[in-house]
Scaffold this active site. Structure first.
Site, PDB file in Angstrom:
ATOM      1  N   ASP A   1       0.827  -1.212   0.000  1.00 19.19           N
ATOM      2  CA  ASP A   1       0.000   0.000   0.000  1.00 19.19           C
ATOM      3  C   ASP A   1       0.861   1.262   0.000  1.00 19.19           C
ATOM      4  O   ASP A   1       2.081   1.209   0.152  1.00 19.19           O
ATOM      5  CB  ASP A   1      -0.887   0.030   1.263  1.00 19.19           C
ATOM      6  CG  ASP A   1      -1.912  -1.100   1.280  1.00 19.19           C
ATOM      7  OD1 ASP A   1      -2.187  -1.655   0.205  1.00 19.19           O
ATOM      8  OD2 ASP A   1      -2.424  -1.411   2.367  1.00 19.19           O
TER       9      ASP A   1
ATOM     10  N   TYR B   1       5.695  -9.985   6.887  1.00 22.00           N
ATOM     11  CA  TYR B   1       5.796  -8.531   7.017  1.00 22.00           C
ATOM     12  C   TYR B   1       6.337  -8.184   8.398  1.00 22.00           C
ATOM     13  O   TYR B   1       6.179  -8.959   9.349  1.00 22.00           O
ATOM     14  CB  TYR B   1       4.415  -7.876   6.885  1.00 22.00           C
ATOM     15  CG  TYR B   1       3.888  -7.747   5.475  1.00 22.00           C
ATOM     16  CD1 TYR B   1       4.027  -6.557   4.771  1.00 22.00           C
ATOM     17  CD2 TYR B   1       3.248  -8.807   4.852  1.00 22.00           C
ATOM     18  CE1 TYR B   1       3.534  -6.425   3.473  1.00 22.00           C
ATOM     19  CE2 TYR B   1       2.753  -8.690   3.559  1.00 22.00           C
ATOM     20  CZ  TYR B   1       2.898  -7.491   2.876  1.00 22.00           C
ATOM     21  OH  TYR B   1       2.412  -7.372   1.600  1.00 22.00           O
TER      22      TYR B   1
END
Length: 359
Positions: free
Chosen positions: A91, A146
């Site tokens: 994002d 992540y």
């Protein structure tokens, strides 16, 4: 020509012919590139062809691939022509230390050096491997890891702790954070952790393999910690909302029971932590490696030799960006001030009823 005098060709024609000869010598091959980038100032990874106002990481990458001679110019306009696929769509503002893209390129000499010469220093290609012709980095990926780096004052209790940079995380609070993060392990319905997915949408079910917060450390007088999460795949904003909800519980805004409720059918108000600290650390190709990694033709998609380069890039570009931006723009501190606005006790249905009654 027989007398040693070449016919004078126009220089442009000669260059074109040379380029064509070169192209015939270097057929296109399917490869993967290991990428690292600092996402600040970019509107995510994925390119929006025709929209120049929102710059993405792929805009810079495609431009470098064309300029270095790896792909023809028209492939930049239509990325399907080079079978381009990114492993994860990061994002806006999100960084990566181990993003993988698959594509067909001409394997020119010194290819990595030439691509990197046309990239800004905060985007690097750190490795390249040949893969099978049908390889697709998104579909062949079994899991993604992540990390999320945050100042530890995010976990300071709203009623009885220092709320700013002087805060230091104690063992008891870290243990509580970890016991809450561990609740996410397994398969849950995460429809409340993304937008535009209903509770009965099968794709809202996601499998989380591990999630934990590491030991805190101090940088520039501020204490930080890093949360790691490994899952099969993640939806838009899912990780930031998973972390946002744990912060809301640890700070004392929401009861622990909200986690179970959030996986149920009702709509629950889940806050979304800032994008700044999120980094795509690693993508995993375990099934592919088992099948093709030792077939004598292809290398396994492991990057042990590149680990040092990845670590150096993080220290040079990713961590300083997160730390300095946090100090200058106070994205976490400002976001924490919005937590009291959320209604953690009632469901969306109750909220609507209350709104109607108050009208």
């Amino acid at each position: 020509e027989e007398n040693g005098h070449q016919n004078k060709r126009l220089k442009g024609d000669a260059d074109e012919e040379d380029a064509e000869d070169q192209n015939k010598k270097t057929p296109k091959r399917k490869i993967v590139l290991l990428m690292a980038y600092s996402g600040k100032g970019y509107h995510g990874m994925q390119r929006n062809v025709g929209s120049s106002q929102f710059k993405t990481i792929e805009d810079d990458l495609v431009s470098a691939l064309v300029q270095s001679g790896c792909i023809p110019e028209n492939h930049g306009e239509d990325m399907k022509k080079m079978s381009f696929q990114r492993c994860a769509r990061t994002d806006k503002g999100v960084s990566a230390a181990g993003q993988i893209v698959s594509l067909k390129v001409r394997l020119i000499d010194d290819i990595l050096e030439k691509i990197n010469n046309h990239l800004p220093s905060h985007i690097r290609i750190l490795g390249l491997k040949r893969v099978t012709g049908g390889f697709n980095s998104k579909n062949k990926c079994d899991a993604r890891t992540y990390s999320y780096m945050l100042p530890t004052f995010a976990f300071a209790h709203k009623d009885h702790d220092v709320q700013e940079e002087l805060y230091r995380l104690d063992r008891e609070t870290l243990d509580r954070v970890n016991s809450l993060l561990a609740c996410y392990k397994g398969t849950h319905n995460f429809h409340n952790f993304t937008s535009q997915k209903g509770p009965r949408d099968p794709s809202a079910k996601r499998y989380i393999m591990e999630m934990y917060c590491g030991e805190p450390f101090v940088r520039e007088n501020v204490e930080f910690a890093v949360i790691k999460v490994k899952g099969q795949s993640f939806m838009m904003h899912q990780i930031r909302k998973m972390i946002g909800l744990v912060i809301a519980i640890v700070k004392g805004y929401a009861a622990e029971s909200i986690m179970e409720r959030s996986w149920g059918e009702e709509k629950v108000d889940v806050p979304k932590a800032p994008g700044l600290g999120l980094v795509l650390e690693k993508v995993h190709f375990e099934k592919y490696n088992r099948r093709f990694g030792n077939d004598g033709l292809h290398e396994p998609l492991e990057w042990t030799e590149e680990e040092e380069k990845i670590a150096v890039f993080k220290e040079q570009y990713i961590y300083p960006t997160i730390i300095n931006t946090e100090r200058e723009e106070k994205s976490m501190a400002n976001w924490l001030n919005t937590l009291p606005i959320h209604d953690f006790n009632s469901s969306a249905v109750e909220m609507q009823t209350n709104n109607k009654n108050s009208k």
